[in-house]
Motif scaffolding. Structure first.
Motif, PDB file in Angstrom:
ATOM      1  N   LEU A  99       0.831  -1.205   0.000  1.00  0.00           N
ATOM      2  CA  LEU A  99       0.000   0.000   0.000  1.00  0.00           C
ATOM      3  C   LEU A  99       0.864   1.252   0.000  1.00  0.00           C
ATOM      4  O   LEU A  99       0.575   2.219  -0.715  1.00  0.00           O
ATOM      5  CB  LEU A  99      -0.921  -0.004   1.228  1.00  0.00           C
ATOM      6  CG  LEU A  99      -1.861   1.198   1.372  1.00  0.00           C
ATOM      7  CD1 LEU A  99      -2.791   1.295   0.161  1.00  0.00           C
ATOM      8  CD2 LEU A  99      -2.672   1.097   2.660  1.00  0.00           C
ATOM      9  N   LYS A 100       1.938   1.221   0.772  1.00  0.00           N
ATOM     10  CA  LYS A 100       2.858   2.353   0.820  1.00  0.00           C
ATOM     11  C   LYS A 100       3.492   2.598  -0.542  1.00  0.00           C
ATOM     12  O   LYS A 100       3.665   3.748  -0.975  1.00  0.00           O
ATOM     13  CB  LYS A 100       3.938   2.089   1.871  1.00  0.00           C
ATOM     14  CG  LYS A 100       4.891   3.256   2.085  1.00  0.00           C
ATOM     15  CD  LYS A 100       5.885   2.940   3.183  1.00  0.00           C
ATOM     16  CE  LYS A 100       6.835   4.110   3.406  1.00  0.00           C
ATOM     17  NZ  LYS A 100       7.820   3.806   4.493  1.00  0.00           N
ATOM     18  N   GLN A 101       3.822   1.501  -1.244  1.00  0.00           N
ATOM     19  CA  GLN A 101       4.421   1.625  -2.569  1.00  0.00           C
ATOM     20  C   GLN A 101       3.430   2.216  -3.566  1.00  0.00           C
ATOM     21  O   GLN A 101       3.802   3.035  -4.413  1.00  0.00           O
ATOM     22  CB  GLN A 101       4.891   0.247  -3.045  1.00  0.00           C
ATOM     23  CG  GLN A 101       5.635   0.293  -4.373  1.00  0.00           C
ATOM     24  CD  GLN A 101       6.140  -1.076  -4.782  1.00  0.00           C
ATOM     25  OE1 GLN A 101       5.791  -2.079  -4.169  1.00  0.00           O
ATOM     26  NE2 GLN A 101       6.949  -1.126  -5.827  1.00  0.00           N
ATOM     27  N   ILE A 102       2.169   1.812  -3.471  1.00  0.00           N
ATOM     28  CA  ILE A 102       1.137   2.351  -4.361  1.00  0.00           C
ATOM     29  C   ILE A 102       0.965   3.845  -4.137  1.00  0.00           C
ATOM     30  O   ILE A 102       0.869   4.638  -5.085  1.00  0.00           O
ATOM     31  CB  ILE A 102      -0.201   1.611  -4.145  1.00  0.00           C
ATOM     32  CG1 ILE A 102      -0.077   0.164  -4.622  1.00  0.00           C
ATOM     33  CG2 ILE A 102      -1.329   2.315  -4.894  1.00  0.00           C
ATOM     34  CD1 ILE A 102      -1.294  -0.681  -4.314  1.00  0.00           C
ATOM     35  N   VAL A 103       0.923   4.242  -2.857  1.00  0.00           N
ATOM     36  CA  VAL A 103       0.774   5.667  -2.522  1.00  0.00           C
ATOM     37  C   VAL A 103       1.964   6.463  -3.045  1.00  0.00           C
ATOM     38  O   VAL A 103       1.809   7.552  -3.614  1.00  0.00           O
ATOM     39  CB  VAL A 103       0.625   5.852  -1.000  1.00  0.00           C
ATOM     40  CG1 VAL A 103       0.660   7.336  -0.632  1.00  0.00           C
ATOM     41  CG2 VAL A 103      -0.673   5.220  -0.505  1.00  0.00           C
ATOM     42  N   LEU A 104       3.156   5.913  -2.867  1.00  0.00           N
ATOM     43  CA  LEU A 104       4.360   6.595  -3.343  1.00  0.00           C
ATOM     44  C   LEU A 104       4.355   6.725  -4.862  1.00  0.00           C
ATOM     45  O   LEU A 104       4.698   7.781  -5.413  1.00  0.00           O
ATOM     46  CB  LEU A 104       5.601   5.822  -2.885  1.00  0.00           C
ATOM     47  CG  LEU A 104       6.966   6.407  -3.283  1.00  0.00           C
ATOM     48  CD1 LEU A 104       7.137   7.796  -2.688  1.00  0.00           C
ATOM     49  CD2 LEU A 104       8.092   5.489  -2.829  1.00  0.00           C
ATOM     50  N   THR A 105       3.936   5.653  -5.538  1.00  0.00           N
ATOM     51  CA  THR A 105       3.861   5.686  -7.004  1.00  0.00           C
ATOM     52  C   THR A 105       2.844   6.724  -7.464  1.00  0.00           C
ATOM     53  O   THR A 105       3.078   7.451  -8.438  1.00  0.00           O
ATOM     54  CB  THR A 105       3.467   4.303  -7.550  1.00  0.00           C
ATOM     55  OG1 THR A 105       4.420   3.334  -7.110  1.00  0.00           O
ATOM     56  CG2 THR A 105       3.429   4.307  -9.071  1.00  0.00           C
ATOM     57  N   TYR A 106       1.720   6.812  -6.770  1.00  0.00           N
ATOM     58  CA  TYR A 106       0.686   7.795  -7.126  1.00  0.00           C
ATOM     59  C   TYR A 106       1.226   9.219  -6.970  1.00  0.00           C
ATOM     60  O   TYR A 106       1.009  10.076  -7.838  1.00  0.00           O
ATOM     61  CB  TYR A 106      -0.541   7.603  -6.246  1.00  0.00           C
ATOM     62  CG  TYR A 106      -1.614   8.640  -6.486  1.00  0.00           C
ATOM     63  CD1 TYR A 106      -2.493   8.532  -7.562  1.00  0.00           C
ATOM     64  CD2 TYR A 106      -1.723   9.747  -5.646  1.00  0.00           C
ATOM     65  CE1 TYR A 106      -3.455   9.498  -7.790  1.00  0.00           C
ATOM     66  CE2 TYR A 106      -2.687  10.721  -5.872  1.00  0.00           C
ATOM     67  CZ  TYR A 106      -3.549  10.587  -6.940  1.00  0.00           C
ATOM     68  OH  TYR A 106      -4.500  11.564  -7.167  1.00  0.00           O
ATOM     69  N   LYS A 107       1.939   9.473  -5.874  1.00  0.00           N
ATOM     70  CA  LYS A 107       2.478  10.816  -5.642  1.00  0.00           C
ATOM     71  C   LYS A 107       3.502  11.191  -6.713  1.00  0.00           C
ATOM     72  O   LYS A 107       3.513  12.328  -7.203  1.00  0.00           O
ATOM     73  CB  LYS A 107       3.120  10.893  -4.256  1.00  0.00           C
ATOM     74  CG  LYS A 107       2.122  10.854  -3.104  1.00  0.00           C
ATOM     75  CD  LYS A 107       2.830  10.946  -1.766  1.00  0.00           C
ATOM     76  CE  LYS A 107       1.827  10.948  -0.608  1.00  0.00           C
ATOM     77  NZ  LYS A 107       2.525  11.018   0.711  1.00  0.00           N
TER      78      LYS A 107
ATOM     79  N   ARG B 282       1.642  11.851  -9.963  1.00  0.00           N
ATOM     80  CA  ARG B 282       0.873  13.097  -9.937  1.00  0.00           C
ATOM     81  C   ARG B 282       1.751  14.327 -10.196  1.00  0.00           C
ATOM     82  O   ARG B 282       1.277  15.353 -10.685  1.00  0.00           O
ATOM     83  CB  ARG B 282       0.164  13.241  -8.592  1.00  0.00           C
ATOM     84  CG  ARG B 282      -0.933  14.307  -8.591  1.00  0.00           C
ATOM     85  CD  ARG B 282      -1.750  14.255  -7.310  1.00  0.00           C
ATOM     86  NE  ARG B 282      -2.847  15.214  -7.370  1.00  0.00           N
ATOM     87  CZ  ARG B 282      -2.722  16.499  -7.084  1.00  0.00           C
ATOM     88  NH1 ARG B 282      -1.546  16.970  -6.702  1.00  0.00           N
ATOM     89  NH2 ARG B 282      -3.762  17.314  -7.163  1.00  0.00           N
TER      90      ARG B 282
ATOM     91  N   GLY C 116      -5.706  11.918 -10.782  1.00  0.00           N
ATOM     92  CA  GLY C 116      -6.793  11.658  -9.841  1.00  0.00           C
ATOM     93  C   GLY C 116      -8.155  11.701 -10.512  1.00  0.00           C
ATOM     94  O   GLY C 116      -9.001  10.814 -10.306  1.00  0.00           O
TER      95      GLY C 116
END
Length: 234
Positions: free
Chosen positions: A16-24, A27, A34
């Motif tokens: 989950l942390k990796q997904i959030v980091l990839t999204y940031k 973006r 988004g």
């Protein structure tokens, strides 16, 4: 079981942390990511709900729509994240080597087998397609590097086909995002044992460098004048 649950929770948290980091990171290069993901997810779900009401099964179609909405969102997110990553890597030294390292199984990559003073560089990948020399840098200068490497290959592995690719956006060049696709399109002409033999010969030959350097320009001296400090004479 009690020991496996914390390990699974830690793995999920890391994912989950990796997904959030990839999204940031995505973006930063793709400001509309988004809105696009929300549109894809909600749009897919809405279509299935409408179909469900029309045929009298809104619950079943709603559940199916929710699953497919998640899948569609994940696919779109992956593609846009990949596009953003290539956009940030484009033109960076060693970018092609990073792509080659992730080309997939069956390929052996050796970065920076040749380099000149201008930091133009040639990487080498060996697979069932033979040897692929991938060059980064000035198109005119890298041609000299490629020619020299091809001569070297002809002396060591004359029976193995050698392809060359120049990474760039100009005519006759391959963009970074299409490098992997281009590599995989080369016809497979070698067997597994032949690939192993080829790699053994090339390792015996030795390379200019064992690891890809990170060019940072001249190192300034301690006094800030750009010269390296000299060793005192004995």
């Amino acid at each position: 079981m009690a020991r496996k649950e914390p390990a699974a929770d830690a793995a999920n948290a890391g994912r989950l942390k990796q997904i959030v980091l990839t999204y940031k990171m995505t973006r930063k290069a793709d400001k509309t990511i988004g809105l696009v993901l929300a549109g894809v997810g909600l749009g897919t779900l809405a279509v299935f709900l409408v179909i469900g009401f029309l045929i009298g099964h809104p619950v079943y179609l709603g559940i199916l729509g929710l699953l497919l909405a998640f899948l569609a969102t994940a696919i779109v997110f992956g593609r846009r994240a990949e596009r953003a990553a290539f956009g940030q890597m484009e033109g960076q030294p060693g970018a092609a080597a990073a792509v080659l390292d992730n080309i997939g199984r069956g390929w052996t990559t050796t970065p920076a087998v040749a380099m000149n003073r201008s930091q133009d560089v040639v990487h080498r990948a060996v697979g069932k397609a033979g040897i692929v020399l991938v060059a980064e840098g000035n198109p005119n200068r890298v041609k000299t590097l490629l020619a020299a490497e091809k001569k070297k290959m002809a002396r060591i592995v004359a029976d193995v086909p050698v392809h060359d690719v120049i990474v760039g956006t100009g005519e006759g060049q391959v963009s970074l995002k299409k490098l992997r696709t281009t590599m995989l399109k080369f016809p497979r002409v070698l067997t597994g044992p032949q690939v192993t033999t080829t790699n053994d010969r090339l390792r015996a030959m030795g390379d200019l460098m064992s690891n890809m350097p990170l060019p940072k320009g001249p190192m300034p001296g301690r006094g800030g004048g750009g010269r390296s400090p000299r060793m005192p004479r004995g």
